[in-house]
Design an enzyme around this catalytic site. Structure first.
Site, PDB file in Angstrom:
ATOM      1  N   ASN A   9       0.882  -1.168   0.000  1.00 24.90           N
ATOM      2  CA  ASN A   9       0.000   0.000   0.000  1.00 24.90           C
ATOM      3  C   ASN A   9       0.923   1.222   0.000  1.00 24.90           C
ATOM      4  OD1 ASN A   9      -1.765   2.066   0.524  1.00 24.90           O
ATOM      5  ND2 ASN A   9      -2.311   1.396   2.592  1.00 24.90           N
ATOM      6  N   TRP A  10       1.055   1.814  -1.174  1.00 25.66           N
ATOM      7  CA  TRP A  10       2.014   2.924  -1.292  1.00 25.66           C
ATOM      8  C   TRP A  10       1.521   4.193  -0.603  1.00 25.66           C
ATOM      9  CZ3 TRP A  10       4.337   3.096  -6.970  1.00 25.66           C
ATOM     10  CH2 TRP A  10       5.043   1.906  -7.192  1.00 25.66           C
ATOM     11  N   LYS A  11       0.229   4.229  -0.270  1.00 25.15           N
ATOM     12  CA  LYS A  11      -0.374   5.455   0.295  1.00 25.15           C
ATOM     13  C   LYS A  11      -0.059   6.635  -0.635  1.00 25.15           C
ATOM     14  CE  LYS A  11      -0.182   3.280   4.744  1.00 25.15           C
ATOM     15  NZ  LYS A  11      -0.238   3.377   6.191  1.00 25.15           N
ATOM     16  N   HIS A  95      -9.632   1.262   4.425  1.00 22.72           N
ATOM     17  CA  HIS A  95      -8.384   1.412   5.185  1.00 22.72           C
ATOM     18  C   HIS A  95      -8.640   2.354   6.355  1.00 22.72           C
ATOM     19  CE1 HIS A  95      -4.336   2.628   6.278  1.00 22.72           C
ATOM     20  NE2 HIS A  95      -3.928   1.502   5.713  1.00 22.72           N
ATOM     21  N   GLU A  97      -7.041   4.720   7.555  1.00 23.03           N
ATOM     22  CA  GLU A  97      -6.782   6.148   7.287  1.00 23.03           C
ATOM     23  C   GLU A  97      -7.982   6.778   6.586  1.00 23.03           C
ATOM     24  OE1 GLU A  97      -2.936   5.603   5.433  1.00 23.03           O
ATOM     25  OE2 GLU A  97      -2.144   5.040   7.396  1.00 23.03           O
ATOM     26  N   GLU A 167      -5.944  -5.033  10.355  1.00 20.11           N
ATOM     27  CA  GLU A 167      -4.916  -4.013  10.587  1.00 20.11           C
ATOM     28  C   GLU A 167      -5.224  -3.256  11.871  1.00 20.11           C
ATOM     29  OE1 GLU A 167      -2.758  -2.795   6.740  1.00 20.11           O
ATOM     30  OE2 GLU A 167      -4.474  -1.487   6.988  1.00 20.11           O
ATOM     31  N   GLY A 173       2.047   2.115  10.818  1.00 20.44           N
ATOM     32  CA  GLY A 173       2.997   3.218  10.704  1.00 20.44           C
ATOM     33  C   GLY A 173       3.678   3.581  12.014  1.00 20.44           C
ATOM     34  N   SER A 212       2.936  -2.320  10.399  1.00 18.35           N
ATOM     35  CA  SER A 212       4.376  -2.410  10.647  1.00 18.35           C
ATOM     36  C   SER A 212       4.974  -3.783  10.324  1.00 18.35           C
ATOM     37  CB  SER A 212       4.712  -1.991  12.083  1.00 18.35           C
ATOM     38  OG  SER A 212       4.309  -0.651  12.306  1.00 18.35           O
ATOM     39  N   GLY A 233       2.672  -1.166   4.322  1.00 11.87           N
ATOM     40  CA  GLY A 233       2.753   0.268   4.058  1.00 11.87           C
ATOM     41  C   GLY A 233       4.196   0.697   3.846  1.00 11.87           C
ATOM     42  N   GLY A 234       4.804   1.244   4.891  1.00 10.81           N
ATOM     43  CA  GLY A 234       6.159   1.806   4.787  1.00 10.81           C
ATOM     44  C   GLY A 234       7.164   0.911   4.072  1.00 10.81           C
TER      45      GLY A 234
HETATM   46  P1  PGA Z   1       2.540   0.141   7.729  1.00 10.42           P
HETATM   47  O1  PGA Z   1       1.121   0.391   7.027  1.00 10.42           O
HETATM   48  O2  PGA Z   1       3.088  -1.144   7.170  1.00 10.42           O
HETATM   49  O3  PGA Z   1       3.369   1.334   7.354  1.00 10.42           O
HETATM   50  O4  PGA Z   1       2.278   0.049   9.193  1.00 10.42           O
HETATM   51  C1  PGA Z   1       0.223  -0.652   6.792  1.00 10.42           C
HETATM   52  C2  PGA Z   1      -1.042  -0.125   6.177  1.00 10.42           C
HETATM   53  O5  PGA Z   1      -1.447   1.001   6.502  1.00 10.42           O
HETATM   54  O6  PGA Z   1      -1.686  -0.799   5.340  1.00 10.42           O
END
Ligand code: PGA
Length: 251
Positions: A9-11, A95, A97, A167, A173, A212, A233-234
């Protein structure tokens, strides 16, 4: 036997040049993978780029959000049909967010899930609790409400064409991963809840863990029997890390 899936997930990250570099390293690094699926979910403007870059490779792609509507006066929105124009396979729905920052409630998320399914896309439905909710013992209730809203709208059978991602918001994050056992417990809870309505669908459903996931914890997370891969994500922005996570899913 459920196949594992690792979806990046590149966000809101990326750029034409950067993407080219990242994608070529991911493609090259994952050539040997034959037992897991790898995918990237990119910002809308780069769908055209990933479509042309990845179309003859083993990497799948998708988007991070979708409109609940087919078309019309919805400024700034992107429909399922538009995602199909770029041959997306996946779309992330609900998601945390989007739920937190853009006010998407369970009902909106359910409609988005349905819009994706109706268009033949595979929705990756995210569920998960905040730290306060976990500490108050509300994880199961929160996750159940998130799941039930979708099941009430579309029925349990169509979950066969979708992916779930547990999640925990407190792990996204933050560098604070759920322990493999915490994640496994949540996954078992989700699978049992679905099994109470349809055991076959529950047994076949891919449930990813997100929050994470890194190159150094992916192996132990994926070793848990109900964790079928990750939503990353990251670490999805770092080619070597993402490749290592995909490799961990392949073993
Ligand atoms: P993260 O993000 O791996 O940076 O914690 C995961 C996500 O939001 O899907």
């Amino acid at each position: 036997m459920r196949k594992r899936l690792v979806a990046g997930n590149w966000k809101m990250h990326g750029g034409i040049e950067q993407n080219r570099d990242l994608l070529s390293k991911i493609v090259a690094g994952t050539m040997e993978i034959d037992k897991a699926t790898c995918a990237v979910c990119v910002p809308y403007p780069y769908l055209s780029q990933v479509h042309s870059f990845l179309k003859d490779t083993h990497i799948s792609w998708g988007a991070q959000n979708i409109s609940q509507y087919d078309k019309g006066a919805y400024t700034g929105e992107v429909s399922a049909m538009m995602l199909n124009d770029f041959s997306c396979r996946y779309v992330i729905v609900g998601h945390s967010e989007r739920r937190t920052l853009y006010g998407e409630d369970n009902c909106t998320v359910a409609r988005k899930f349905k819009a994706a399914l109706d268009a033949g896309l595979v929705p990756i439905l995210c569920v998960g609790e905040t730290l306060d909710q976990r500490e108050a013992g509300l994880m199961e209730q929160v996750v159940s409400e998130q799941l039930d809203a979708v099941i009430e709208l579309v029925g349990v059978e169509v979950l066969a064409d979708s992916v779930l991602a547990y999640e925990p918001i407190w792990a996204i994050g933050t560098g604070k991963t759920a322990t493999p056992q915490q994640a496994q417990d949540a996954h078992i809870f989700i699978r049992k809840r679905i099994a109470s309505q349809n055991p076959t669908i529950a047994a076949e459903l891919q449930i990813l863990y997100g929050g994470s996931v890194k190159a150094n914890n992916a192996v132990e997370l994926f070793a848990m029997s109900d964790i079928d891969g990750g939503l990353i994500g990251g670490a999805a922005l770092l080619a070597d890390d993402f490749v290592s996570i995909c490799m961990a899913a392949n073993n």
